[in-house]
Design a protein around this motif. Structure first.
Motif, PDB file in Angstrom:
ATOM      1  N   LEU A 271       0.830  -1.206   0.000  1.00 53.10           N
ATOM      2  CA  LEU A 271       0.000   0.000   0.000  1.00 53.10           C
ATOM      3  C   LEU A 271       0.863   1.255   0.000  1.00 53.10           C
ATOM      4  O   LEU A 271       0.508   2.266  -0.626  1.00 53.10           O
ATOM      5  CB  LEU A 271      -0.922  -0.009   1.222  1.00 53.10           C
ATOM      6  CG  LEU A 271      -2.000  -1.109   1.240  1.00 53.10           C
ATOM      7  CD1 LEU A 271      -2.822  -1.039   2.512  1.00 53.10           C
ATOM      8  CD2 LEU A 271      -2.910  -1.007   0.017  1.00 53.10           C
ATOM      9  N   GLU A 275       0.143   0.182  -4.456  1.00 54.11           N
ATOM     10  CA  GLU A 275      -0.651  -0.928  -5.000  1.00 54.11           C
ATOM     11  C   GLU A 275      -2.118  -0.742  -4.638  1.00 54.11           C
ATOM     12  O   GLU A 275      -2.458  -0.216  -3.580  1.00 54.11           O
ATOM     13  CB  GLU A 275      -0.162  -2.261  -4.440  1.00 54.11           C
ATOM     14  CG  GLU A 275       1.147  -2.750  -4.995  1.00 54.11           C
ATOM     15  CD  GLU A 275       1.436  -4.180  -4.559  1.00 54.11           C
ATOM     16  OE1 GLU A 275       0.668  -5.085  -4.960  1.00 54.11           O
ATOM     17  OE2 GLU A 275       2.396  -4.387  -3.815  1.00 54.11           O
ATOM     18  N   GLN A 276      -2.981  -1.225  -5.511  1.00 55.92           N
ATOM     19  CA  GLN A 276      -4.408  -1.107  -5.269  1.00 55.92           C
ATOM     20  C   GLN A 276      -4.880  -2.216  -4.323  1.00 55.92           C
ATOM     21  O   GLN A 276      -4.594  -3.390  -4.555  1.00 55.92           O
ATOM     22  CB  GLN A 276      -5.179  -1.194  -6.582  1.00 55.92           C
ATOM     23  CG  GLN A 276      -4.950  -0.014  -7.489  1.00 55.92           C
ATOM     24  CD  GLN A 276      -5.343   1.304  -6.863  1.00 55.92           C
ATOM     25  OE1 GLN A 276      -6.435   1.436  -6.300  1.00 55.92           O
ATOM     26  NE2 GLN A 276      -4.468   2.285  -6.919  1.00 55.92           N
ATOM     27  N   THR A 278      -7.260  -5.004  -2.770  1.00 57.94           N
ATOM     28  CA  THR A 278      -8.321  -5.842  -3.333  1.00 57.94           C
ATOM     29  C   THR A 278      -9.141  -6.415  -2.178  1.00 57.94           C
ATOM     30  O   THR A 278      -9.716  -5.665  -1.416  1.00 57.94           O
ATOM     31  CB  THR A 278      -7.721  -6.947  -4.214  1.00 57.94           C
ATOM     32  OG1 THR A 278      -6.729  -7.666  -3.469  1.00 57.94           O
ATOM     33  CG2 THR A 278      -7.042  -6.341  -5.440  1.00 57.94           C
ATOM     34  N   PRO A 283      -3.258  -6.077  -1.135  1.00 57.70           N
ATOM     35  CA  PRO A 283      -2.862  -5.846  -2.532  1.00 57.70           C
ATOM     36  C   PRO A 283      -2.432  -7.150  -3.196  1.00 57.70           C
ATOM     37  O   PRO A 283      -2.202  -8.163  -2.521  1.00 57.70           O
ATOM     38  CB  PRO A 283      -1.685  -4.866  -2.393  1.00 57.70           C
ATOM     39  CG  PRO A 283      -1.107  -5.156  -1.051  1.00 57.70           C
ATOM     40  CD  PRO A 283      -2.265  -5.576  -0.178  1.00 57.70           C
TER      41      PRO A 283
END
Length: 442
Positions: A271, A275-276, A278, A283
């Motif tokens: 993070l 990074e996205q 989920t 991530p």
């Protein structure tokens, strides 16, 4: 030749023979992630950064982009100023290993936590491990005695098996792994305490680092208040130590408490890198980390031994089915033991919920009679627990179900079988005999 010129020539040759120290300068810093001017370094390399007060802070290269290196610091919020020097240092990708680690408690960097001198290691092993040919690995076909009756009898572990211990908080995970670390027949035991409470780290070390069992045990510990990078490095160091002893032909028991906190450490790093998130905020890098770490355990090749691995997995809110870490780990592991809060309330320890647990290799390491007895025990426990409330309310009349009647009659014996004191050891052969006795099998 002029002696003075000859002397100068030798000095110049010595200077050029010295390795150049690779350096850079701080360009951006947010308290955790640090960007520097570009210099040759691979992800995983360690660097030393100057601070405003004259001390040094360590960071690890986690990537590079647009001609800049990105570092994650071991000590967040360090007093670093723009333009500070950054120097690469050696040893970032290797772990010191050797017999000197047995009987010791070390940190993520291999430094001593037990008040004794630093272990004098004789070899090195890659922190990220060495790949093995999956077709050349030994089969998991021999049982491993872990000294816990219910596991030996009904969830038999094989040498080289990888098992998850899935549970919520406060149901006895730490006591269970302590029992196995003390009582196992494995030649070497490596324990990784990752992200645990500092008090628990001290109590665990004082408990297991005593007596004969301590002579074959190495413990790698990083408390919860340390950097996520150190927590990841500790998990990799513990696995690297286990791999080294496996390579020496030893039967190794690797215990990691806990895999969930290793995943949390990777989540913090992912993070921070943008990074996205989920599922439940994890991530994608977490999903790739878990199999990479777990696949390093298991049986070896040729003359090598095997790493039997136990990973505790913390199920948030006792959710043992929908948690992403639990689900990912269960798909990779060769079995899982679920600890039941209901059994702890009944005073049954270790609180292993047998109907919800499975060992995927029991058919390869146990004889047919043993397998039938283990299946019968699972059936009787499931029948009794499913109908317990109904019987307490008087809604069941004896004689309606022969199997349930048998479960009720044998329940005191079954309870004695699946319960075990933390200070009691149950050898493998005795555990099987107790199983047959409890089920009245000749």
């Amino acid at each position: 030749m002029n002696p003075i010129l000859e002397h100068i020539g030798r000095d110049l040759a010595n200077v050029t023979a010295l390795p150049a120290r690779i350096t850079g300068r701080v360009l951006r810093y947010d308290g955790l992630i640090l960007e520097t001017s570009g210099f040759p370094a691979t992800p995983g390399a360690l660097c030393e950064i100057d601070t405003e007060d004259g001390s040094k802070v360590q960071g690890e290269v986690i990537g590079f982009a647009d001609g800049r290196n990105m570092l994650f610091l071991d000590q967040p919020n360090a007093p670093i100023v723009a333009g500070a020097n950054v120097r690469i240092r050696s040893g970032g990708r290797m772990a010191g290993v050797g017999e000197a680690l047995l009987g010791r408690v070390i940190d993520a960097e291999g430094g001593p936590l037990d008040g004794r001198p630093r272990p004098m290691t004789t070899d090195e092993w890659p922190l990220m491990g060495k790949p093995l040919n999956p077709l050349a690995r030994h089969a998991v076909d021999k049982p491993l005695d872990v000294g816990v009756r219910i596991i030996n009898a009904a969830l038999t572990i094989g040498q080289g098996q990888r098992v998850g211990i899935v549970a919520g908080s406060g149901v006895g995970k730490s006591v269970l792994i302590e029992m196995m670390a003390k009582n196992t027949e494995a030649e070497v035991v490596v324990v990784g305490l990752i992200g645990e409470r500092g008090r628990e780290v001290g109590a665990f070390a004082r408990s297991i680092m005593t007596g004969p069992a301590a002579e074959k045990l190495c413990m790698v510990a990083v408390p919860a208040d340390r950097s996520p990078l150190l927590r990841l490095r500790a998990a990799r160091r513990a696995t690297a130590i286990a791999e080294y002893f496996r390579d020496k032909g030893k039967q190794v028991l690797l215990i990691m408490d806990s895999l969930t906190r290793v995943a949390h450490a990777q989540r913090e790093i992912g993070l921070a890198l943008g990074e996205q998130p989920t599922a439940k905020g994890y991530p994608p890098s977490v999903v790739s980390l878990i199999p990479n770490l777990l696949e390093r355990a298991g049986p070896g090749e040729g003359h090598q031994g095997a790493i039997t691995a136990l990973y505790t997995v913390l199920a948030d809110g006792d959710d043992t089915t929908n948690d992403p870490v639990v689900d990912t780990a269960r798909a990779i592991l060769d079995g899982h033991f679920v600890l039941s809060r209901r059994q702890t309330q009944m005073g049954i320890y270790p609180a292993i919920d047998l109907p919800q647990s499975v060992s995927r290799v029991i058919s390869d390491v146990a004889d047919p009679k043993h397998q039938r007895a283990a299946m019968r025990l699972r059936q009787l426990i499931s029948l009794y627990m499913d109908n317990r409330d109904l019987m307490l309310m008087g809604g069941y009349v004896q004689g309606q179900d022969a199997d349930l009647d048998t479960a009720v009659r044998l329940w005191p014996r079954i309870t004695a079988l699946i319960s075990q004191s933390a200070k009691e050891a149950s050898p493998f052969s005795q555990s099987i005999a107790d199983l047959y006795g409890a089920l009245e099998i000749e």
